[in-house]
Motif scaffolding. Sequence first.
Motif, PDB file in Angstrom:
ATOM      1  N   GLU A  84       0.834  -1.202   0.000  1.00  0.00           N
ATOM      2  CA  GLU A  84       0.000   0.000   0.000  1.00  0.00           C
ATOM      3  C   GLU A  84       0.869   1.252   0.000  1.00  0.00           C
ATOM      4  OE1 GLU A  84      -2.475  -0.400   3.457  1.00  0.00           O
ATOM      5  OE2 GLU A  84      -3.681  -1.984   2.551  1.00  0.00           O
ATOM      6  N   SER A  85       0.306   2.319  -0.562  1.00  0.00           N
ATOM      7  CA  SER A  85       0.989   3.602  -0.598  1.00  0.00           C
ATOM      8  C   SER A  85       0.963   4.247   0.788  1.00  0.00           C
ATOM      9  CB  SER A  85       0.312   4.532  -1.603  1.00  0.00           C
ATOM     10  OG  SER A  85       0.892   5.810  -1.536  1.00  0.00           O
ATOM     11  N   GLU A  86       2.046   4.927   1.123  1.00  0.00           N
ATOM     12  CA  GLU A  86       2.103   5.689   2.369  1.00  0.00           C
ATOM     13  C   GLU A  86       2.042   7.187   2.102  1.00  0.00           C
ATOM     14  OE1 GLU A  86       5.589   4.388   4.438  1.00  0.00           O
ATOM     15  OE2 GLU A  86       4.850   2.352   4.658  1.00  0.00           O
ATOM     16  N   ILE A  87       1.955   7.549   0.804  1.00  0.00           N
ATOM     17  CA  ILE A  87       1.980   8.959   0.430  1.00  0.00           C
ATOM     18  C   ILE A  87       0.880   9.257  -0.589  1.00  0.00           C
ATOM     19  CG2 ILE A  87       4.462   9.242   0.834  1.00  0.00           C
ATOM     20  CD1 ILE A  87       4.794   8.980  -2.250  1.00  0.00           C
ATOM     21  N   SER A  88       0.622  10.552  -0.790  1.00  0.00           N
ATOM     22  CA  SER A  88      -0.260  11.004  -1.864  1.00  0.00           C
ATOM     23  C   SER A  88       0.615  11.514  -2.995  1.00  0.00           C
ATOM     24  CB  SER A  88      -1.159  12.146  -1.381  1.00  0.00           C
ATOM     25  OG  SER A  88      -2.055  11.682  -0.410  1.00  0.00           O
ATOM     26  N   GLY A  89       0.172  11.265  -4.221  1.00  0.00           N
ATOM     27  CA  GLY A  89       0.953  11.741  -5.351  1.00  0.00           C
ATOM     28  C   GLY A  89       0.450  11.162  -6.654  1.00  0.00           C
ATOM     29  N   ARG A  90       1.300  11.270  -7.685  1.00  0.00           N
ATOM     30  CA  ARG A  90       0.959  10.763  -9.006  1.00  0.00           C
ATOM     31  C   ARG A  90       2.077   9.853  -9.476  1.00  0.00           C
ATOM     32  NH1 ARG A  90       2.122  13.218 -13.904  1.00  0.00           N
ATOM     33  NH2 ARG A  90       2.679  15.049 -12.729  1.00  0.00           N
ATOM     34  N   ILE A  91       1.740   8.670  -9.986  1.00  0.00           N
ATOM     35  CA  ILE A  91       2.722   7.714 -10.475  1.00  0.00           C
ATOM     36  C   ILE A  91       3.384   8.295 -11.726  1.00  0.00           C
ATOM     37  CG2 ILE A  91       3.090   5.401 -11.442  1.00  0.00           C
ATOM     38  CD1 ILE A  91       2.352   5.210  -8.555  1.00  0.00           C
ATOM     39  N   VAL A  92       4.712   8.435 -11.689  1.00  0.00           N
ATOM     40  CA  VAL A  92       5.469   8.954 -12.819  1.00  0.00           C
ATOM     41  C   VAL A  92       6.066   7.801 -13.628  1.00  0.00           C
ATOM     42  CG1 VAL A  92       7.487  10.334 -13.474  1.00  0.00           C
ATOM     43  CG2 VAL A  92       5.999  11.094 -11.620  1.00  0.00           C
ATOM     44  N   LYS A  93       6.505   6.759 -12.913  1.00  0.00           N
ATOM     45  CA  LYS A  93       7.137   5.648 -13.613  1.00  0.00           C
ATOM     46  C   LYS A  93       7.021   4.373 -12.784  1.00  0.00           C
ATOM     47  CE  LYS A  93      11.318   4.508 -16.145  1.00  0.00           C
ATOM     48  NZ  LYS A  93      12.635   4.933 -16.588  1.00  0.00           N
ATOM     49  N   VAL A  94       6.753   3.254 -13.477  1.00  0.00           N
ATOM     50  CA  VAL A  94       6.795   1.933 -12.867  1.00  0.00           C
ATOM     51  C   VAL A  94       8.158   1.363 -13.227  1.00  0.00           C
ATOM     52  CG1 VAL A  94       5.732  -0.347 -12.745  1.00  0.00           C
ATOM     53  CG2 VAL A  94       4.304   1.669 -13.144  1.00  0.00           C
ATOM     54  N   LEU A  95       8.976   1.031 -12.211  1.00  0.00           N
ATOM     55  CA  LEU A  95      10.362   0.659 -12.431  1.00  0.00           C
ATOM     56  C   LEU A  95      10.593  -0.845 -12.564  1.00  0.00           C
ATOM     57  CD1 LEU A  95      11.869   3.110  -9.801  1.00  0.00           C
ATOM     58  CD2 LEU A  95      11.790   3.407 -12.281  1.00  0.00           C
ATOM     59  N   VAL A  96       9.559  -1.652 -12.334  1.00  0.00           N
ATOM     60  CA  VAL A  96       9.709  -3.104 -12.361  1.00  0.00           C
ATOM     61  C   VAL A  96       8.676  -3.699 -13.305  1.00  0.00           C
ATOM     62  CG1 VAL A  96       9.704  -5.191 -10.944  1.00  0.00           C
ATOM     63  CG2 VAL A  96      10.492  -3.056  -9.960  1.00  0.00           C
ATOM     64  N   GLU A  97       9.089  -4.697 -14.074  1.00  0.00           N
ATOM     65  CA  GLU A  97       8.160  -5.378 -14.973  1.00  0.00           C
ATOM     66  C   GLU A  97       7.294  -6.366 -14.195  1.00  0.00           C
ATOM     67  OE1 GLU A  97       9.575  -6.935 -18.663  1.00  0.00           O
ATOM     68  OE2 GLU A  97      11.249  -5.523 -18.677  1.00  0.00           O
ATOM     69  N   ASN A  98       6.083  -6.582 -14.689  1.00  0.00           N
ATOM     70  CA  ASN A  98       5.160  -7.508 -14.048  1.00  0.00           C
ATOM     71  C   ASN A  98       5.759  -8.915 -13.987  1.00  0.00           C
ATOM     72  OD1 ASN A  98       2.646  -8.078 -12.812  1.00  0.00           O
ATOM     73  ND2 ASN A  98       1.963  -9.022 -14.714  1.00  0.00           N
ATOM     74  N   ALA A  99       5.511  -9.604 -12.893  1.00  0.00           N
ATOM     75  CA  ALA A  99       5.930 -10.991 -12.661  1.00  0.00           C
ATOM     76  C   ALA A  99       7.451 -11.159 -12.643  1.00  0.00           C
ATOM     77  CB  ALA A  99       5.305 -11.930 -13.679  1.00  0.00           C
ATOM     78  N   SER A 100       8.174 -10.122 -12.235  1.00  0.00           N
ATOM     79  CA  SER A 100       9.628 -10.243 -12.143  1.00  0.00           C
ATOM     80  C   SER A 100      10.053 -10.242 -10.673  1.00  0.00           C
ATOM     81  CB  SER A 100      10.319  -9.116 -12.899  1.00  0.00           C
ATOM     82  OG  SER A 100       9.980  -7.874 -12.335  1.00  0.00           O
ATOM     83  N   PRO A 101      11.183 -10.865 -10.355  1.00  0.00           N
ATOM     84  CA  PRO A 101      11.640 -10.909  -8.965  1.00  0.00           C
ATOM     85  C   PRO A 101      12.147  -9.543  -8.507  1.00  0.00           C
ATOM     86  CG  PRO A 101      13.207 -12.008 -10.406  1.00  0.00           C
ATOM     87  CD  PRO A 101      12.038 -11.632 -11.249  1.00  0.00           C
ATOM     88  N   VAL A 102      11.914  -9.241  -7.238  1.00  0.00           N
ATOM     89  CA  VAL A 102      12.405  -7.998  -6.648  1.00  0.00           C
ATOM     90  C   VAL A 102      13.164  -8.319  -5.363  1.00  0.00           C
ATOM     91  CG1 VAL A 102      10.644  -6.489  -7.630  1.00  0.00           C
ATOM     92  CG2 VAL A 102      10.213  -7.574  -5.447  1.00  0.00           C
ATOM     93  N   GLU A 103      14.084  -7.449  -5.037  1.00  0.00           N
ATOM     94  CA  GLU A 103      14.882  -7.564  -3.823  1.00  0.00           C
ATOM     95  C   GLU A 103      14.343  -6.609  -2.770  1.00  0.00           C
ATOM     96  OE1 GLU A 103      17.535  -9.601  -3.282  1.00  0.00           O
ATOM     97  OE2 GLU A 103      17.202 -10.468  -5.268  1.00  0.00           O
ATOM     98  N   TYR A 104      14.755  -6.805  -1.530  1.00  0.00           N
ATOM     99  CA  TYR A 104      14.400  -5.888  -0.464  1.00  0.00           C
ATOM    100  C   TYR A 104      14.964  -4.514  -0.789  1.00  0.00           C
ATOM    101  CZ  TYR A 104      14.548  -3.502   3.997  1.00  0.00           C
ATOM    102  OH  TYR A 104      14.413  -2.569   4.989  1.00  0.00           O
ATOM    103  N   ASP A 105      14.160  -3.490  -0.610  1.00  0.00           N
ATOM    104  CA  ASP A 105      14.550  -2.090  -0.799  1.00  0.00           C
ATOM    105  C   ASP A 105      14.803  -1.724  -2.260  1.00  0.00           C
ATOM    106  OD1 ASP A 105      14.647   0.188   0.779  1.00  0.00           O
ATOM    107  OD2 ASP A 105      16.825   0.223   0.841  1.00  0.00           O
ATOM    108  N   GLN A 106      14.355  -2.548  -3.196  1.00  0.00           N
ATOM    109  CA  GLN A 106      14.492  -2.233  -4.623  1.00  0.00           C
ATOM    110  C   GLN A 106      13.421  -1.218  -5.007  1.00  0.00           C
ATOM    111  OE1 GLN A 106      14.494  -5.631  -7.252  1.00  0.00           O
ATOM    112  NE2 GLN A 106      13.938  -4.406  -9.027  1.00  0.00           N
ATOM    113  N   PRO A 107      13.758  -0.169  -5.751  1.00  0.00           N
ATOM    114  CA  PRO A 107      12.760   0.807  -6.184  1.00  0.00           C
ATOM    115  C   PRO A 107      11.701   0.163  -7.090  1.00  0.00           C
ATOM    116  CG  PRO A 107      14.967   1.682  -6.446  1.00  0.00           C
ATOM    117  CD  PRO A 107      15.113   0.236  -6.119  1.00  0.00           C
TER     118      PRO A 107
END
Length: 164
Positions: free
Chosen positions: A134-157
């Motif tokens: 969930e979001s902790e802030i208000s704003g507008r999404i400028v960019k999605v940095l990760v592709e769908n169904a891809s692995p992510v690491e802790y603290d990865q943008p």
Amino acid sequence: MEIKEIQELIKFVSKSGVNEVSIERKDFKITIKTTSQQTVQAVVQAVPAAAPVAAIPHVTAPAIPAAAPAAAPVAPVAPAASEENLITIKSPMIGTFYRQASPEKPSFVNVGDEIRPGQVLCIIEAMKLFNEIESEISGRIVKVLVENASPVEYDQPLFLVEPM
């Protein structure tokens, strides 16, 4: 080392709960590994250790510098261009990133969408558990940095957000 000594060592390792024991002498090397509580594996070998030991550093040393420069330039380039007034939402865990709840459903958020605190942005699957992020802030999404169904690491943008 005699066979009786090896057998005693195997019994000791299996009873002690140690996972692995290695003994190295001038003329031999013995490694005793336990793969489970009931299975013990012993490997005895002669020691021609001088040649393999010398080969290992030569193989690993060139591989490490080759990987480091390739990774280093990629990381600084992306954040430097877009982090001036944007907030980065990062992954709180290791897992698989999903933009939607199922393949048939729409994405939780897209570029240009306004978000508010508490709004679900994505799902991260970790150990067969689907965690809504969930979001902790208000704003507008400028960019999605990760592709769908891809692995992510802790603290990865994951997202870049323009605050409102």
